[in-house]
Design an enzyme around this catalytic site. Sequence first.
Site, PDB file in Angstrom:
ATOM      1  N   HIS A 125     -30.235 -50.974  51.283  1.00  0.00           N
ATOM      2  CA  HIS A 125     -31.576 -50.733  50.739  1.00  0.00           C
ATOM      3  C   HIS A 125     -32.478 -50.440  51.942  1.00  0.00           C
ATOM      4  O   HIS A 125     -32.841 -51.342  52.695  1.00  0.00           O
ATOM      5  CB  HIS A 125     -32.070 -51.966  49.966  1.00  0.00           C
ATOM      6  N   ASP A 138     -43.902 -44.558  59.464  1.00  0.00           N
ATOM      7  CA  ASP A 138     -43.260 -43.870  58.345  1.00  0.00           C
ATOM      8  C   ASP A 138     -42.093 -43.028  58.863  1.00  0.00           C
ATOM      9  O   ASP A 138     -42.251 -42.226  59.778  1.00  0.00           O
ATOM     10  CB  ASP A 138     -44.313 -42.974  57.684  1.00  0.00           C
ATOM     11  N   MET A 139     -40.919 -43.220  58.253  1.00  0.00           N
ATOM     12  CA  MET A 139     -39.727 -42.505  58.712  1.00  0.00           C
ATOM     13  C   MET A 139     -39.886 -40.986  58.593  1.00  0.00           C
ATOM     14  O   MET A 139     -39.297 -40.234  59.364  1.00  0.00           O
ATOM     15  CB  MET A 139     -38.497 -42.994  57.934  1.00  0.00           C
ATOM     16  N   ARG A 192     -41.223 -59.628  38.403  1.00  0.00           N
ATOM     17  CA  ARG A 192     -40.476 -59.668  39.656  1.00  0.00           C
ATOM     18  C   ARG A 192     -41.039 -60.848  40.452  1.00  0.00           C
ATOM     19  O   ARG A 192     -42.244 -60.915  40.713  1.00  0.00           O
ATOM     20  CB  ARG A 192     -40.686 -58.383  40.444  1.00  0.00           C
ATOM     21  N   HIS A 221     -34.413 -58.476  48.253  1.00  0.00           N
ATOM     22  CA  HIS A 221     -34.035 -57.195  47.606  1.00  0.00           C
ATOM     23  C   HIS A 221     -32.864 -57.377  46.646  1.00  0.00           C
ATOM     24  O   HIS A 221     -32.147 -56.415  46.358  1.00  0.00           O
ATOM     25  CB  HIS A 221     -33.601 -56.119  48.633  1.00  0.00           C
ATOM     26  N   ASN A 248     -39.407 -49.576  53.356  1.00  0.00           N
ATOM     27  CA  ASN A 248     -40.235 -50.120  54.437  1.00  0.00           C
ATOM     28  C   ASN A 248     -39.624 -51.402  54.957  1.00  0.00           C
ATOM     29  O   ASN A 248     -39.513 -51.605  56.156  1.00  0.00           O
ATOM     30  CB  ASN A 248     -41.629 -50.402  53.900  1.00  0.00           C
ATOM     31  N   GLY A 249     -39.224 -52.267  54.016  1.00  0.00           N
ATOM     32  CA  GLY A 249     -38.352 -53.383  54.351  1.00  0.00           C
ATOM     33  C   GLY A 249     -36.935 -52.881  54.128  1.00  0.00           C
ATOM     34  O   GLY A 249     -36.737 -51.980  53.313  1.00  0.00           O
ATOM     35  N   ARG A 297     -41.093 -54.412  61.186  1.00  0.00           N
ATOM     36  CA  ARG A 297     -40.409 -55.678  61.496  1.00  0.00           C
ATOM     37  C   ARG A 297     -39.264 -55.413  62.474  1.00  0.00           C
ATOM     38  O   ARG A 297     -38.590 -54.388  62.381  1.00  0.00           O
ATOM     39  CB  ARG A 297     -39.819 -56.314  60.237  1.00  0.00           C
ATOM     40  N   ASN A 301     -45.054 -56.566  38.634  1.00  0.00           N
ATOM     41  CA  ASN A 301     -44.744 -56.929  40.012  1.00  0.00           C
ATOM     42  C   ASN A 301     -46.073 -57.239  40.688  1.00  0.00           C
ATOM     43  O   ASN A 301     -46.800 -56.327  41.097  1.00  0.00           O
ATOM     44  CB  ASN A 301     -44.026 -55.748  40.678  1.00  0.00           C
ATOM     45  N   LYS A 330     -48.144 -53.899  40.135  1.00  0.00           N
ATOM     46  CA  LYS A 330     -47.420 -52.710  39.667  1.00  0.00           C
ATOM     47  C   LYS A 330     -46.897 -53.023  38.274  1.00  0.00           C
ATOM     48  O   LYS A 330     -46.515 -54.158  38.006  1.00  0.00           O
ATOM     49  CB  LYS A 330     -46.200 -52.463  40.556  1.00  0.00           C
ATOM     50  N   GLU A 366     -35.401 -51.288  40.071  1.00  0.00           N
ATOM     51  CA  GLU A 366     -35.544 -52.734  39.856  1.00  0.00           C
ATOM     52  C   GLU A 366     -36.208 -53.019  38.508  1.00  0.00           C
ATOM     53  O   GLU A 366     -35.853 -53.973  37.830  1.00  0.00           O
ATOM     54  CB  GLU A 366     -36.365 -53.341  41.000  1.00  0.00           C
ATOM     55  N   GLY A 408     -33.179 -44.464  52.422  1.00  0.00           N
ATOM     56  CA  GLY A 408     -31.797 -44.255  51.970  1.00  0.00           C
ATOM     57  C   GLY A 408     -31.678 -43.102  50.988  1.00  0.00           C
ATOM     58  O   GLY A 408     -30.714 -42.343  51.002  1.00  0.00           O
ATOM     59  N   ASN A 420     -33.867 -40.544  50.701  1.00  0.00           N
ATOM     60  CA  ASN A 420     -34.437 -39.258  51.135  1.00  0.00           C
ATOM     61  C   ASN A 420     -34.002 -38.761  52.508  1.00  0.00           C
ATOM     62  O   ASN A 420     -34.129 -37.579  52.787  1.00  0.00           O
ATOM     63  CB  ASN A 420     -35.966 -39.358  51.151  1.00  0.00           C
TER      64      ASN A 420
HETATM   65  P1  ADP Z   1     -40.997 -50.116  49.986  1.00  0.00           P
HETATM   66  O1  ADP Z   1     -40.046 -50.914  50.790  1.00  0.00           O
HETATM   67  O2  ADP Z   1     -42.423 -50.329  50.373  1.00  0.00           O
HETATM   68  O3  ADP Z   1     -40.736 -50.130  48.487  1.00  0.00           O
HETATM   69  P2  ADP Z   1     -39.896 -47.429  49.922  1.00  0.00           P
HETATM   70  O4  ADP Z   1     -38.567 -47.823  49.374  1.00  0.00           O
HETATM   71  O5  ADP Z   1     -40.769 -46.577  49.098  1.00  0.00           O
HETATM   72  O6  ADP Z   1     -40.740 -48.646  50.459  1.00  0.00           O
HETATM   73  O7  ADP Z   1     -39.607 -46.674  51.308  1.00  0.00           O
HETATM   74  C1  ADP Z   1     -40.630 -46.321  52.197  1.00  0.00           C
HETATM   75  C2  ADP Z   1     -40.012 -45.604  53.373  1.00  0.00           C
HETATM   76  O8  ADP Z   1     -39.296 -44.457  52.871  1.00  0.00           O
HETATM   77  C3  ADP Z   1     -41.028 -45.097  54.365  1.00  0.00           C
HETATM   78  O9  ADP Z   1     -40.625 -45.414  55.686  1.00  0.00           O
HETATM   79  C4  ADP Z   1     -40.980 -43.607  54.168  1.00  0.00           C
HETATM   80  O10 ADP Z   1     -41.179 -42.935  55.336  1.00  0.00           O
HETATM   81  C5  ADP Z   1     -39.545 -43.385  53.736  1.00  0.00           C
HETATM   82  N1  ADP Z   1     -39.415 -42.072  53.093  1.00  0.00           N
HETATM   83  C6  ADP Z   1     -39.957 -41.673  51.923  1.00  0.00           C
HETATM   84  N2  ADP Z   1     -39.672 -40.369  51.697  1.00  0.00           N
HETATM   85  C7  ADP Z   1     -38.937 -39.948  52.757  1.00  0.00           C
HETATM   86  C8  ADP Z   1     -38.353 -38.694  53.134  1.00  0.00           C
HETATM   87  N3  ADP Z   1     -38.460 -37.620  52.360  1.00  0.00           N
HETATM   88  N4  ADP Z   1     -37.680 -38.651  54.296  1.00  0.00           N
HETATM   89  C9  ADP Z   1     -37.566 -39.731  55.084  1.00  0.00           C
HETATM   90  N5  ADP Z   1     -38.084 -40.932  54.793  1.00  0.00           N
HETATM   91  C10 ADP Z   1     -38.771 -41.037  53.655  1.00  0.00           C
END
Ligand code: ADP
Length: 408
Positions: free
Chosen positions: A208, A284-285, A91, A180, A211-212, A241, A7, A14, A390, A334, A336
């Site tokens: 999905h 960051d969520m 990818r 995605h 981050n996106g 975004r 990727n 990656k 993926e 989704g 976590n």
């Molecule tokens: P990308 O789109 O870059 O592949 P990821 O799928 O890894 O990103 O998702 C990143 C997001 O997931 C970030 O906003 C991060 O805060 C959130 N995240 C990761 N772990 C947790 C968690 N334990 N609780 C809430 N949000 C989480």
Amino acid sequence: MNILVLNCGSSSVKFQLLDMTTERVLAKGIVERIGAVQARFKYETEEKRIEKEPPDVHDHAEAIGVILDQLTDAQEGVLGSVEEIEAVGHRVVHGGEHLSESMLIDDRVHKVLEECIPLAPLHNPANISGIDATSRALPHVPQVGVFDTAFHQTIPRMAFLYALPAWLYEKYRLRRYGFHGTSHRYVSQRCAELLGAPIGELKIITCHLGNGASVTAVNGGKSEDTSMGFTPLSGLMMGSRCGDIDPAIPVFLMKNEGFSPGRVDNLLNRRSGIKGLSSDKYIDMRDVEEQYFKNDPLCTEIIEMYAYRVRKYIGAYTAVMSGVDAVVFTGGIGENSSVVRGLVCSPLGYLGLELGRKLNSYAFKPGSGDEGMITKEGSKVSAWVIPTNEELLIARDTKDIVLAVAAR
Ligand code: ADP
């Protein structure tokens, strides 16, 4: 059969090396900060984790060199030589309208990817440069492209066209593409497996949320609509975004703030979403959640806005498919965030989706393939947490295509 999945992003590569006889991951990792003063390399096998700072990683070719050297290293590697790599799966972000499924990369496909650069100016050049570097490093190894947009090529015309003057579609192919796709395809297939039903008979909404973030209506295994569009900016609110906004807002900014196209782009893609709403405090969520649990009003509003938008798409896609059997959550948020899933799902009882509080609050272990249902037994519509994979889907497509070509 060993397959290397790559990727290639603008400043990172990656990788995962999979043994496709068992679908076991032999090694994985990332080369980051390509072209910066000092690159970083993370490498992981079942036995060890290594971090290094390799010198002179100026481009994708040098990054791929670092990866291949590590994979074949006498002490830390997992391969005797690069000859043990039988195929490479890439990818690729944009396959345009012509690449509607994964393909062996030949001159024709390479040309289409180049033609798609205006559609994905940040991503496709890096993907192409990774393909070219691989051709030089492994000249006899077949390469397969798996395109983020391909899964969404089944979206019907009435859903992919924008209500803009027809010449814009004719001249620029300006339409909804969606992204995605590999993730939505993987989790919808896995959901059907877990439900023990043929995917052709299921209506699944896949969320999905990373981050996106994007939502897809998967009807009978095919994408029928998706929330991202011509670019990944539309649809859900994301880390930085804005997602769906009134399209007149950019014009308002140009008129009232004197914004240039570049500034508008920067504001909507990199300064909005969670980051914008929190005036740059959070992106960051996890941080938003932490404050939400402390009853912080701003973070409560952000998280409720986030969940509201996901729920709105679930409602819309239920209408699009005239029903829904299952909702899937994937991506970092989704997988976590039980808070986000709870806020999205709790008001969906009217659809027959009955969230199980305990099931939803179970901490799915990241990276372990932990997955499961979060609705009560007997819920008419089920909801699931399914970590996306993926790389596995890219490796499966690569294997199938390479074997089919060899059998010709
Ligand atoms: P990308 O789109 O870059 O592949 P990821 O799928 O890894 O990103 O998702 C990143 C997001 O997931 C970030 O906003 C991060 O805060 C959130 N995240 C990761 N772990 C947790 C968690 N334990 N609780 C809430 N949000 C989480």
